[in-house]
Write an enzyme that holds these catalytic residues in place. Structure first.
Site, PDB file in Angstrom:
ATOM      1  N   GLU A  60     -33.685 -12.444  -0.562  1.00  0.00           N
ATOM      2  CA  GLU A  60     -33.645 -11.688  -1.822  1.00  0.00           C
ATOM      3  C   GLU A  60     -34.316 -10.328  -1.665  1.00  0.00           C
ATOM      4  O   GLU A  60     -35.401 -10.211  -1.090  1.00  0.00           O
ATOM      5  CB  GLU A  60     -34.358 -12.431  -2.963  1.00  0.00           C
ATOM      6  N   ASP A  87     -52.013  -9.957  -0.574  1.00  0.00           N
ATOM      7  CA  ASP A  87     -52.053  -8.718  -1.350  1.00  0.00           C
ATOM      8  C   ASP A  87     -53.512  -8.466  -1.726  1.00  0.00           C
ATOM      9  O   ASP A  87     -54.123  -9.277  -2.428  1.00  0.00           O
ATOM     10  CB  ASP A  87     -51.182  -8.864  -2.599  1.00  0.00           C
ATOM     11  N   ASP A  95     -55.986  -5.714  -3.492  1.00  0.00           N
ATOM     12  CA  ASP A  95     -55.897  -4.568  -4.392  1.00  0.00           C
ATOM     13  C   ASP A  95     -57.300  -4.081  -4.739  1.00  0.00           C
ATOM     14  O   ASP A  95     -58.169  -4.870  -5.110  1.00  0.00           O
ATOM     15  CB  ASP A  95     -55.157  -4.974  -5.669  1.00  0.00           C
TER      16      ASP A  95
END
Length: 435
Positions: A44, A109, A111
């Site tokens: 995807e 991830d 951040d």
């Protein structure tokens, strides 16, 4: 560097996707050497288009078809999702419940906004050279553990384009991990726990796990320059009160009294650390359950903060390498771990600066490339710009994966897919211990 204006993206993106985006290497990465039939077709992609139009469940027969679609739609952002049981662009035709994510890289991830409670220089989406050290520490801590503790090989670290970093673990066996295994890996790599209402987010107990000891060794290399000098975490009563809130009660009053007598954060830290170490050596701290107070402070201020939901969900999307950040214009570029301490997010090329470099090359370059095919000319285009070293880092990562893949093909008695998955799962199981 040319200033970036978001309003210019409609003009710049067609140039970027036609002349600069590394389509060839990108297709090699996500195709994984044709490891399974239709592997690329089942992946995807999602695009964020102009005016925040978000299009999910895109899929393509080949990297070449993806390239054509990128050049047709010129997305402001590209996200990569899972490899599914059926082609994502046909998910509406599949029986309800049959369309499921089956594989994806293990991703992390990190951040900068998750560190706002311990940053003194910036907050929210803002970053500077002082607090960027937190990302350097995060990469060093997590990457060491992935390789040495969990036995992973193929890690692609990428600057997000604004305020963080991403990691893609691409080992064949790891891509097949279940959500439970992924969650276990993130749990192993997590120490800072609790929301905004939690004052003390790191709590160590005996015996201290080897992962924590090795992580402290990494943090110590950066702590003085980052926390004591750059962030000056003990530089004022307001700041040292936040630190002393993490200290056992019986030490707090004395340190409150002694801190004003010291010249700077460095001297105050030595005083605090000395008291913690004397307590540990004396054995008094063991009785009180307070053996590693200064380690807990270092880890709360510097240890990586991971988003478990991004990592454990196979269907979770993550921003693609070489995507353009629509607010900063910076390219999401791979990180060279050999030169990680030198990395400066503010020196990462923007789409504006890259297009300006192409313009500066002028008509001579176009004439020179006149007899070449489009792919060759495009390779020459990015090599004329500041994007070149980042693409080289990406290609070196691919070459290492491809070298191992060739070796596996030569070893006729190599492990089966199922055996490899079981082996990696056992590494996780044996490595994870309560912190």
């Amino acid at each position: 560097m040319a200033p970036f204006e978001p309003a210019a993206l409609p003009e710049l993106l067609p140039v970027f996707y036609r002349r600069l985006f590394p389509h060839g290497a990108y297709g090699r990465w996500l195709g994984y050497g044709g490891v399974e039939k239709n592997y690329f077709q089942l992946r995807e992609f999602s695009f964020t288009l102009r005016d925040d139009v978000y299009v999910r469940f895109q899929s393509f027969c080949s990297p070449q078809e993806l390239e054509k679609e990128l050049q047709r739609t010129n997305p402001y952002k590209i996200d990569i999702g899972a490899v599914y049981s059926h082609r994502p662009n046909q998910h509406n035709t599949v029986h309800l419940g049959a369309f499921q994510p089956v594989e994806k890289e293990l991703v992390f991830d990190i951040d900068m906004t998750d560190y706002d409670d311990v940053r003194t220089c910036c907050s929210s989406a803002d970053i500077c050279s002082k607090c960027w050290t937190l990302m350097t520490i995060a990469v060093r801590v997590i990457d060491r553990a992935l390789v040495e503790d969990l036995g992973m090989k193929h890690r692609l670290w990428v600057y997000s384009g604004r305020r963080g970093v991403h990691c893609w673990v691409c080992d064949d066996a790891v891509r097949k991990w279940s959500p439970a295994l992924r969650a276990a890996a993130v749990e192993y790599l997590s120490l800072v726990k609790g929301g905004a209402e939690t004052v003390k987010k790191v709590n160590l107990s005996e015996p201290v796990h080897p992962f924590i000891r090795r992580s402290v060794n990494v943090v110590e290399k950066y702590f003085e320059a980052y926390a004591l000098q750059g962030q000056d975490i003990l530089g004022s009563p307001e700041r040292w009160d936040k630190v002393l809130a993490l200290v056992p009660d019986e030490h707090r009053e004395l340190l409150h009294t002694e801190f004003p007598k010291k010249r700077d954060s460095g001297q105050r830290w030595e005083l605090l650390k000395g008291r913690m170490e004397r307590t540990r050596v004396s054995g008094y701290g063991a009785a009180m359950g307070q053996l590693w107070g200064h380690w807990e402070i270092m880890l709360q201020y510097c240890f990586p903060r991971l988003d478990i939901n991004v990592s454990k969900g196979i269907g979770h999307l993550l921003k693609s390498p070489f995507s353009v950040h629509p607010k900063t214009g910076r390219i999401s570029v791979p990180l060279d771990l050999q030169r990680l301490d030198e990395f400066d997010p503010f020196s990462v090329p923007t789409i504006s600066s890259l297009c300006q470099e192409l313009d500066a090359a002028g008509d001579d370059a176009e004439q020179e490339d006149g007899e070449e095919t489009e792919p060759k000319r495009r390779v020459r285009d990015y090599r004329r710009t500041q994007l070149a070293p980042y693409v080289k880092t990406f290609e070196q990562f691919l070459e290492e994966m491809e070298r191992e893949r060739r070796g596996q093909r030569l070893r006729r008695n190599g492990e089966s897919w199922g055996g490899s998955t079981s082996s990696c799962s056992s590494i996780i199981g044996s490595s994870i211990k309560p912190h």
